[in-house]
Design a protein around this motif. Structure first.
Motif, mmCIF file in Angstrom:
data_model
loop_
_atom_site.group_PDB
_atom_site.id
_atom_site.type_symbol
_atom_site.label_atom_id
_atom_site.label_comp_id
_atom_site.label_asym_id
_atom_site.label_seq_id
_atom_site.Cartn_x
_atom_site.Cartn_y
_atom_site.Cartn_z
ATOM 1 N N GLN A 1 0.831 -1.193 0.000
ATOM 2 C CA GLN A 1 0.000 0.000 0.000
ATOM 3 C C GLN A 1 0.872 1.254 0.000
ATOM 4 O O GLN A 1 2.060 1.210 0.327
ATOM 5 N N ILE A 2 0.253 2.366 -0.390
ATOM 6 C CA ILE A 2 0.906 3.672 -0.369
ATOM 7 C C ILE A 2 0.212 4.537 0.674
ATOM 8 O O ILE A 2 -1.020 4.702 0.632
ATOM 9 N N LEU A 3 0.974 5.046 1.611
ATOM 10 C CA LEU A 3 0.468 5.988 2.608
ATOM 11 C C LEU A 3 0.776 7.387 2.098
ATOM 12 O O LEU A 3 1.920 7.841 2.153
ATOM 13 N N LEU A 4 -0.232 8.069 1.577
ATOM 14 C CA LEU A 4 -0.055 9.397 1.002
ATOM 15 C C LEU A 4 -0.319 10.432 2.087
ATOM 16 O O LEU A 4 -1.432 10.520 2.628
ATOM 17 N N VAL A 5 0.710 11.210 2.430
ATOM 18 C CA VAL A 5 0.619 12.167 3.528
ATOM 19 C C VAL A 5 0.597 13.581 2.969
ATOM 20 O O VAL A 5 1.471 13.972 2.188
ATOM 21 N N PHE A 6 -0.401 14.351 3.369
ATOM 22 C CA PHE A 6 -0.505 15.771 3.059
ATOM 23 C C PHE A 6 -0.785 16.519 4.351
ATOM 24 O O PHE A 6 -1.123 15.913 5.371
ATOM 25 N N ALA A 7 -0.637 17.819 4.308
ATOM 26 C CA ALA A 7 -0.955 18.661 5.457
ATOM 27 C C ALA A 7 -2.167 19.516 5.113
ATOM 28 O O ALA A 7 -2.324 19.958 3.972
ATOM 29 N N VAL A 8 -3.040 19.740 6.093
ATOM 30 C CA VAL A 8 -4.191 20.612 5.863
ATOM 31 C C VAL A 8 -3.817 22.078 6.020
ATOM 32 O O VAL A 8 -4.572 22.966 5.626
ATOM 33 N N ILE B 1 4.158 -4.022 3.722
ATOM 34 C CA ILE B 1 5.193 -3.122 3.228
ATOM 35 C C ILE B 1 4.494 -1.886 2.687
ATOM 36 O O ILE B 1 3.701 -1.971 1.746
ATOM 37 N N THR B 2 4.751 -0.756 3.307
ATOM 38 C CA THR B 2 4.056 0.493 2.983
ATOM 39 C C THR B 2 5.057 1.536 2.516
ATOM 40 O O THR B 2 6.115 1.710 3.123
ATOM 41 N N VAL B 3 4.707 2.225 1.453
ATOM 42 C CA VAL B 3 5.504 3.349 0.970
ATOM 43 C C VAL B 3 4.820 4.628 1.428
ATOM 44 O O VAL B 3 3.641 4.850 1.150
ATOM 45 N N ILE B 4 5.544 5.467 2.131
ATOM 46 C CA ILE B 4 5.012 6.759 2.553
ATOM 47 C C ILE B 4 5.476 7.806 1.546
ATOM 48 O O ILE B 4 6.654 7.872 1.194
ATOM 49 N N ALA B 5 4.529 8.580 1.034
ATOM 50 C CA ALA B 5 4.837 9.544 -0.019
ATOM 51 C C ALA B 5 4.057 10.827 0.227
ATOM 52 O O ALA B 5 3.118 10.867 1.029
ATOM 53 N N GLY B 6 4.448 11.870 -0.499
ATOM 54 C CA GLY B 6 3.789 13.156 -0.369
ATOM 55 C C GLY B 6 4.784 14.273 -0.579
ATOM 56 O O GLY B 6 5.996 14.043 -0.630
ATOM 57 N N PRO B 7 4.314 15.495 -0.710
ATOM 58 C CA PRO B 7 5.227 16.625 -0.931
ATOM 59 C C PRO B 7 6.094 16.899 0.291
ATOM 60 O O PRO B 7 5.821 16.409 1.391
ATOM 61 N N SER B 8 7.126 17.671 0.098
ATOM 62 C CA SER B 8 8.037 18.003 1.197
ATOM 63 C C SER B 8 7.348 18.925 2.202
ATOM 64 O O SER B 8 6.493 19.730 1.855
ATOM 65 N N GLY B 9 7.727 18.755 3.463
ATOM 66 C CA GLY B 9 7.269 19.663 4.509
ATOM 67 C C GLY B 9 5.935 19.327 5.132
ATOM 68 O O GLY B 9 5.453 20.097 5.969
ATOM 69 N N VAL B 10 5.315 18.199 4.773
ATOM 70 C CA VAL B 10 3.993 17.869 5.320
ATOM 71 C C VAL B 10 4.090 17.026 6.579
ATOM 72 O O VAL B 10 3.072 16.736 7.208
ATOM 73 N N GLY B 11 5.306 16.601 6.942
ATOM 74 C CA GLY B 11 5.498 15.867 8.193
ATOM 75 C C GLY B 11 5.716 14.384 8.030
ATOM 76 O O GLY B 11 5.479 13.617 8.974
ATOM 77 N N LYS B 12 6.203 13.934 6.859
ATOM 78 C CA LYS B 12 6.433 12.496 6.656
ATOM 79 C C LYS B 12 7.503 11.961 7.605
ATOM 80 O O LYS B 12 7.320 10.938 8.248
#
Length: 384
Positions: free
Chosen positions: A123-130, A205-216
């Motif tokens: 799975q992909i854990l897509l992290v963003f910030a509000v 096995i999880t891939v964490i992804a997202g733009p820079s600075g969102v707290g990954k």
């Protein structure tokens, strides 16, 4: 090939990281591994372990699975077999004293990502910030399309939820539900819903992804204590995060499972075909499940009786991404056909576009060398 069929000199493991021509492989917890590993411990280490066990009333568990620094057998190099992070591999002749081994075989993969290069992802854990940086719908949509194109499950996580009101959270949640996603709101700083995230990651096995600075990196530090990943700050000028992760590596979760941190980026490439693009929008897939377009090759742009085009929020996102997909396809066609009548022209600032080639020689300026040769030939002809 199963663990039982592997000899004592051939053991199974998972590649955690690839650095130059070396591979960090975490070996499976087999009894044979434990006995061989314990055989190389010094008597002082054994004495200290026994003393530590005496202070604990609970039964003593096995030590963590060993990690070996491995090379790749020349046979794999000759056949062009790549060894990727996440690969299940067979390691020959492990040396527990020096912590070395050699990868002799790569087991079949059930999934594979190219960017980042990771195998066997669940799975992909897509992290963003509000907030900080603010949530950008078009950027989020681009990441979601890229994640959907991999074919693995997508889990959307929204960090820094403590910076917005309950009303704003509900509005964001309703909007993303219309997109086809159930977001999970978290706050790494205030430890909100971090345990819930850990439950989703267990034994996968999880891939964490997202733009820079969102707290990954901060999230990984919370999920895996003592890992101490470097954390970046948000740029005040661009309202975007600074890149901190520079290579792909798998980290073991305390509750089981492996988590891969990936280099942050703000605009992932969309390299899918125009025909595939529409299927990466869950809300469009629902429309196509109950209706059909008039034309089988419909790209859902200007065609009549299209089942997809209409009043749904991300349709404008689709049209923008469709232009990128069409340009990408044209670029691939140009590379495959040297006689193509289009060429890629750079417009500066990272922008480019295709323009027709000037095929006829009459539109091209004659070089000075050719002009001089023509004059010399003319002079020679006049003398003759």
């Amino acid at each position: 090939m199963t663990g039982e069929s592997i000899s004592t000199k051939q053991l199974l493991g998972t590649v955690l990281a690839v650095q130059a021509n070396f591979y960090r492989v975490q070996m499976d917890e087999l009894e044979g591994v434990r006995s061989q590993e314990s055989g190389v411990r010094s008597s002082e280490e054994e004495r200290m372990n026994k003393e530590e066990r005496n202070f604990s009333s609970a039964p003593c568990s096995l030590p963590p699975a060993p990690i070996l620094l491995c090379t790749r057998r020349m046979r794999l190099k000759k056949i062009g077999q790549q060894v990727m992070v996440g690969d299940r591999v067979i390691v020959e002749e492990p040396d527990w004293t020096d912590g070395r081994g050699a990868v002799s075989e790569v087991l079949p993969r059930h999934s594979q990502l190219n960017r980042p290069a990771i195998a066997n992802v669940n799975q992909i854990l897509l992290v963003f910030a509000v907030a900080d940086p603010p949530l950008e719908p078009i950027q989020l949509s681009r990441f979601l399309i890229k994640a959907e194109s991999t074919g693995v499950d997508v889990l959307l996580c929204l960090n820094k939820c403590d910076l917005v009101s309950l009303e704003e959270k509900q509005q964001i949640s309703d909007r993303l539900l219309a997109w086809g996603y159930q977001p999970l709101f978290i706050s790494v700083q205030n430890s909100i819903n971090i345990d819930q995230i850990a439950t989703y990651l267990q034994d996968k096995i999880t891939v964490i992804a997202g733009p820079s600075g969102v707290g990954k990196s901060s999230l990984i530090n919370s999920l895996i204590p003592d890992i101490n990943l470097r954390v970046g700050e948000v740029s005040g000028k661009l309202a975007r995060g600074r890149h901190t992760t520079r290579h792909v590596e798998l980290f073991e979760m305390p509750t089981g499972g492996l988590l891969a941190d990936t280099p942050g980026f703000n605009q992932p490439d969309l390299d899918c075909s125009p025909e595939e693009l529409i299927h990466y929008f869950p809300e469009a897939r629902e429309r196509l499940a109950v209706a059909h377009c008039r034309f089988s090759d419909c790209i859902h742009k200007d065609e009549p009786d299209c089942a997809v085009s209409g009043n749904w929020e991300r349709y404008q996102h689709y049209l923008e991404f469709l232009d990128d997909a069409l340009a990408h396809q044209t670029h691939l066609n140009q590379q495959a056909d040297p006689e193509s009548n289009l060429k890629l022209i750079s417009k500066g600032k990272g922008q480019s576009q295709y323009e027709p080639k000037l095929e006829s020689k009459k539109y091209r300026r004659i070089s000075r060398k050719t002009q001089l040769q023509d004059l010399q030939n003319l002079y020679q002809d006049s003398e003759d």
